[in-house]
Design an enzyme around this catalytic site. Structure first.
Site, PDB file in Angstrom:
ATOM      1  N   SER A 124      46.483 -23.130  44.661  1.00 17.33           N
ATOM      2  CA  SER A 124      46.084 -24.529  44.361  1.00 17.33           C
ATOM      3  C   SER A 124      44.714 -25.237  44.174  1.00 17.33           C
ATOM      4  O   SER A 124      43.886 -24.889  45.236  1.00 17.33           O
ATOM      5  CB  SER A 124      46.931 -25.562  45.319  1.00 17.33           C
ATOM      6  OG  SER A 124      46.494 -26.922  45.318  1.00 17.33           O
ATOM      7  N   HIS A 156      47.338 -22.975  40.246  1.00 17.33           N
ATOM      8  CA  HIS A 156      48.431 -24.167  40.498  1.00 17.33           C
ATOM      9  C   HIS A 156      47.576 -25.291  40.336  1.00 17.33           C
ATOM     10  O   HIS A 156      46.548 -25.736  41.082  1.00 17.33           O
ATOM     11  CB  HIS A 156      48.850 -24.214  41.943  1.00 17.33           C
ATOM     12  CG  HIS A 156      50.013 -25.192  42.153  1.00 17.33           C
ATOM     13  ND1 HIS A 156      51.289 -24.820  42.238  1.00 17.33           N
ATOM     14  CD2 HIS A 156      49.743 -26.249  42.885  1.00 17.33           C
ATOM     15  CE1 HIS A 156      51.900 -25.806  42.399  1.00 17.33           C
ATOM     16  NE2 HIS A 156      51.079 -26.806  43.186  1.00 17.33           N
ATOM     17  N   ASP A 181      47.684 -29.374  40.441  1.00 16.57           N
ATOM     18  CA  ASP A 181      48.482 -30.682  41.008  1.00 16.57           C
ATOM     19  C   ASP A 181      48.138 -31.740  40.036  1.00 16.57           C
ATOM     20  O   ASP A 181      46.867 -32.176  40.216  1.00 16.57           O
ATOM     21  CB  ASP A 181      48.336 -30.732  42.336  1.00 16.57           C
ATOM     22  CG  ASP A 181      48.732 -29.754  43.344  1.00 16.57           C
ATOM     23  OD1 ASP A 181      49.963 -29.557  43.075  1.00 16.57           O
ATOM     24  OD2 ASP A 181      48.024 -29.221  43.980  1.00 16.57           O
ATOM     25  N   MET A 185      48.696 -35.562  39.635  1.00 21.89           N
ATOM     26  CA  MET A 185      49.189 -36.641  40.581  1.00 21.89           C
ATOM     27  C   MET A 185      48.906 -37.979  39.627  1.00 21.89           C
ATOM     28  O   MET A 185      47.639 -38.186  39.198  1.00 21.89           O
ATOM     29  CB  MET A 185      48.650 -37.066  41.923  1.00 21.89           C
ATOM     30  CG  MET A 185      49.069 -35.553  42.618  1.00 21.89           C
ATOM     31  SD  MET A 185      48.471 -35.773  44.479  1.00 21.89           S
ATOM     32  CE  MET A 185      48.417 -34.009  44.998  1.00 21.89           C
ATOM     33  N   HIS A 189      51.867 -28.324  38.109  1.00 24.42           N
ATOM     34  CA  HIS A 189      53.078 -29.236  39.237  1.00 24.42           C
ATOM     35  C   HIS A 189      52.798 -30.569  38.690  1.00 24.42           C
ATOM     36  O   HIS A 189      51.996 -31.137  39.427  1.00 24.42           O
ATOM     37  CB  HIS A 189      52.430 -28.722  40.630  1.00 24.42           C
ATOM     38  CG  HIS A 189      53.694 -29.477  41.621  1.00 24.42           C
ATOM     39  ND1 HIS A 189      53.171 -29.656  42.853  1.00 24.42           N
ATOM     40  CD2 HIS A 189      54.539 -30.321  41.480  1.00 24.42           C
ATOM     41  CE1 HIS A 189      54.080 -30.167  43.460  1.00 24.42           C
ATOM     42  NE2 HIS A 189      54.992 -30.606  42.705  1.00 24.42           N
ATOM     43  N   MET A 198      53.368 -34.226  39.315  1.00 27.14           N
ATOM     44  CA  MET A 198      53.908 -35.251  40.395  1.00 27.14           C
ATOM     45  C   MET A 198      53.486 -36.630  39.686  1.00 27.14           C
ATOM     46  O   MET A 198      52.818 -37.211  40.132  1.00 27.14           O
ATOM     47  CB  MET A 198      53.201 -35.136  41.624  1.00 27.14           C
ATOM     48  CG  MET A 198      53.777 -33.944  42.759  1.00 27.14           C
ATOM     49  SD  MET A 198      52.510 -33.453  43.753  1.00 27.14           S
ATOM     50  CE  MET A 198      51.378 -32.309  42.811  1.00 27.14           C
ATOM     51  N   MET A 254      58.796 -28.185  48.042  1.00 25.88           N
ATOM     52  CA  MET A 254      57.617 -28.886  48.595  1.00 25.88           C
ATOM     53  C   MET A 254      58.096 -28.778  50.155  1.00 25.88           C
ATOM     54  O   MET A 254      59.005 -28.903  50.732  1.00 25.88           O
ATOM     55  CB  MET A 254      57.687 -30.341  48.420  1.00 25.88           C
ATOM     56  CG  MET A 254      57.327 -30.735  46.984  1.00 25.88           C
ATOM     57  SD  MET A 254      55.466 -30.193  46.597  1.00 25.88           S
ATOM     58  CE  MET A 254      54.485 -30.818  47.760  1.00 25.88           C
ATOM     59  N   ASP A 263      55.268 -24.771  48.406  1.00 25.46           N
ATOM     60  CA  ASP A 263      54.261 -25.582  48.353  1.00 25.46           C
ATOM     61  C   ASP A 263      53.869 -26.623  49.134  1.00 25.46           C
ATOM     62  O   ASP A 263      54.626 -27.556  49.515  1.00 25.46           O
ATOM     63  CB  ASP A 263      54.274 -26.417  46.928  1.00 25.46           C
ATOM     64  CG  ASP A 263      52.955 -27.006  46.622  1.00 25.46           C
ATOM     65  OD1 ASP A 263      51.997 -26.855  47.170  1.00 25.46           O
ATOM     66  OD2 ASP A 263      53.162 -27.864  45.462  1.00 25.46           O
TER      67      ASP A 263
HETATM   68  C1  DX5 Z   1      50.589 -31.400  47.579  1.00 25.08           C
HETATM   69  C2  DX5 Z   1      50.398 -30.474  46.518  1.00 25.08           C
HETATM   70  C3  DX5 Z   1      50.050 -28.784  47.011  1.00 25.08           C
HETATM   71  C4  DX5 Z   1      48.826 -28.848  47.891  1.00 25.08           C
HETATM   72  C5  DX5 Z   1      48.988 -27.390  48.474  1.00 25.08           C
HETATM   73  O1  DX5 Z   1      51.162 -32.619  47.047  1.00 25.08           O
HETATM   74  O2  DX5 Z   1      51.476 -30.120  45.691  1.00 25.08           O
HETATM   75  O3  DX5 Z   1      49.949 -28.135  46.025  1.00 25.08           O
HETATM   76  O4  DX5 Z   1      47.698 -28.842  46.932  1.00 25.08           O
HETATM   77  O5  DX5 Z   1      47.818 -27.390  49.217  1.00 25.08           O
HETATM   78  P1  DX5 Z   1      47.801 -26.765  50.869  1.00 25.08           P
HETATM   79  O6  DX5 Z   1      47.708 -25.191  50.753  1.00 25.08           O
HETATM   80  O7  DX5 Z   1      46.297 -27.485  51.246  1.00 25.08           O
HETATM   81  O8  DX5 Z   1      48.712 -27.614  51.640  1.00 25.08           O
HETATM   82 ZN    ZN Z   2      51.539 -28.647  44.295  1.00 25.67          ZN
END
Ligand code: DX5
Ligand code: ZN
Length: 473
Positions: free
Chosen positions: A268, A291, A293, A295, A324, A326, A395, A433
């Site tokens: 990520s 990955h 993320d 948001m 991913h 969100m 998650m 994740d």
């Molecule tokens: C959280 C994200 C994860 C996060 C994982 O909302 O979806 O992908 O970045 O990172 P670590 O390994 O730092 O928990």
């Molecule tokens: Zn994620």
């Protein structure tokens, strides 16, 4: 201040069940408990209302050549105050093993302790300790770990580890329930290497790494919850490879328990250094996926990367992208991210959109569809879609931020999903994740996860690729 109900709640949070057989060692329980140790015992008794509660009540320290009478009614245990007070309770039965007795209450307790009537040292597999394995017991260590554990001592004895018994017999007298004395000649647990039970704690780390043990909290003490059957099988294997494993304190060599993790890593970018983006992406080229993320500040309380970033990452690396989403309205973003080069796109089940239509859209764009689940969403909701999915993303933290700690209870969803996939003979990746680190990846992988997202733990390393290789196993 903890009361009885708080303690019972903590037992439930440790995924212990009222019908469990539990072997409890407790020492120096931390935290302010209203009513002290008696409240601890009340909580255990009430919580395991349909189960069998067992405490070690050794008298190894006091029954010896000078004091050779064992009276189960009066001989104090040398296993801490909880065991001492437990013994004084109604409905508690103590076994007749002169140096390694146990006390039990609950389901078939009277019959259970009889297993030690003819027990010896070394302890037989059908004695009280051996029966814990057959009963699929859980070993619950509250604040003390495995150091000195009579359960591990039993395993050593079943493995016939040399140098574990006194050369001579000790004659003892056991006070029987009818008041008469029975004569017994026993060997004592003894080693020329000193008190080897002090070294039993060294298998805690491998047990945790293999997912045979897990951690919990009781009042403010750290606990270990260990599966008796799997712990026995694993420790016997270790002892077969190295019979003198516990003769010294050093760590268990990695190669003795290397977990064969066929796990893929999706790195990520959330916690990379955005000011050096290109170098950061290059530094994780051993990842199976990258990955991203996404948001929107609405579905989750944070804003991160958008389409241009995915597009840029895709241009500077050959590693496929795992996007991913969100966001509250993924239907709007699936096509642009597909065009930006996403291989996987995860949409959250919790959004207010038609999941089946979202999957159809991804199929039409040749993107591999994934459904993501927040920690509180039950895994069963994805079962109707499994044959159309490439992965299910579980998650293991609340979505929104990197660097949180893994919620172990979410791994139960991976276990459930794995058995459903097996039952239906489907090949779907189980992606986890959030909060995954080198020390819990063994547990994650043994829960059935095949694809681990890792952010913080990768980017805090100097040599990220070496770390990723290590995590893959
Ligand atoms: C959280 C994200 C994860 C996060 C994982 O909302 O979806 O992908 O970045 O990172 P670590 O390994 O730092 O928990
Ligand atoms: Zn994620």
């Amino acid at each position: 201040m903890f009361n009885k109900e708080d303690l019972k709640r903590q037992l439930a949070e440790m995924n212990l069940f009222p019908w469990d057989t539990v072997f409890v060692s407790a020492d120096d329980i931390k935290g302010d408990i209203e009513g002290g140790t008696e409240t601890v015992l009340d909580a255990l008794n009430e919580y395991f209302s349909d189960g069998l509660l067992v405490f070690p009540t050794h008298t190894y320290a006091t029954v010896n050549a000078d004091h050779y009478i064992y009276d189960p009614e009066t001989e104090p245990p040398c296993t801490g105050s909880a065991a001492y007070l437990f013994l004084k309770r109604e409905g508690v039965y103590r076994s007749l093993h002169p140096t390694y007795s146990v006390a039990a209450s609950g389901r078939n307790a009277a019959e259970y302790v009889k297993s030690d009537d003819a027990a010896e040292t070394p302890c037989p597999k059908d004695g009280c300790i051996g029966r814990l394995v057959r009963e699929h017991a859980k070993i619950l260590c509250i604040g003390c770990g495995l150091k000195g554990s009579s359960f591990i001592r039993g395993i050593e004895e079943w493995a016939c580890v040399p140098d574990r018994l006194s050369p001579d017999y000790l004659p003892v007298k056991i006070k029987m329930p009818d008041g008469t004395y029975a004569d017994r000649n026993i060997k004592r647990f003894y080693s020329t290497a000193g008190d080897v039970s002090e070294n039993y704690g060294k298998i805690e780390e491998p047990l945790l790494a293999k997912g045979i043990a897990r951690k919990g909290v009781f009042a403010e003490s750290e606990c270990l919850i260990i599966d008796a059957e799997r712990c026995t099988a694993f420790t016997l294997k270790l002892l077969q490879a190295e019979p003198s494993l516990f003769s010294s304190a050093g760590a268990v060599p990695d190669e003795f328990y290397a977990v064969k993790k066929s796990i893929k890593i999706s790195t990520s970018l959330l916690s990379c250094n955005a000011a050096r983006f290109e170098d950061e992406v290059a530094s994780v080229s051993h990842s199976d996926y990258i990955h991203i993320d996404v948001m929107d500040g609405h579905f989750v309380p944070n804003i991160t990367f958008g389409i241009p970033i995915a597009d840029a990452v895709h241009k500077i690396t050959d590693v496929p992208l795992d996007v991913h989403l969100m966001v509250s309205n993924p239907s709007v973003f699936i096509e642009p991210f597909a065009k930006a080069g996403a291989e996987f796109i995860s949409v959250h089940y919790e959004v207010d959109e038609d999941i089946s239509k979202l999957i159809t859209l991804m199929e039409s764009l040749h993107v591999r569809p994934v459904i993501a689940l927040k920690p509180k969403t039950p895994v069963e909701v994805v079962f109707p879609y499994l044959d159309r999915l490439s992965a299910v993303l579980i998650m293991t933290v609340e979505p929104g931020f990197g660097g949180q700690s893994l919620k172990e209870e979410c791994l139960d969803k991976a276990r459930k999903l794995r058995s459903e996939l097996r039952r239906r003979a489907l090949r779907v990746d189980i992606e986890a994740d959030g909060g995954i680190t080198a020390s819990n990846i063994g547990l994650v992988s043994s829960s059935g996860v095949t694809l681990a997202v890792m952010g913080t733990s990768v980017f805090r390393e100097k040599d990220r690729n070496a770390f990723i290789d290590r995590c893959k196993g």
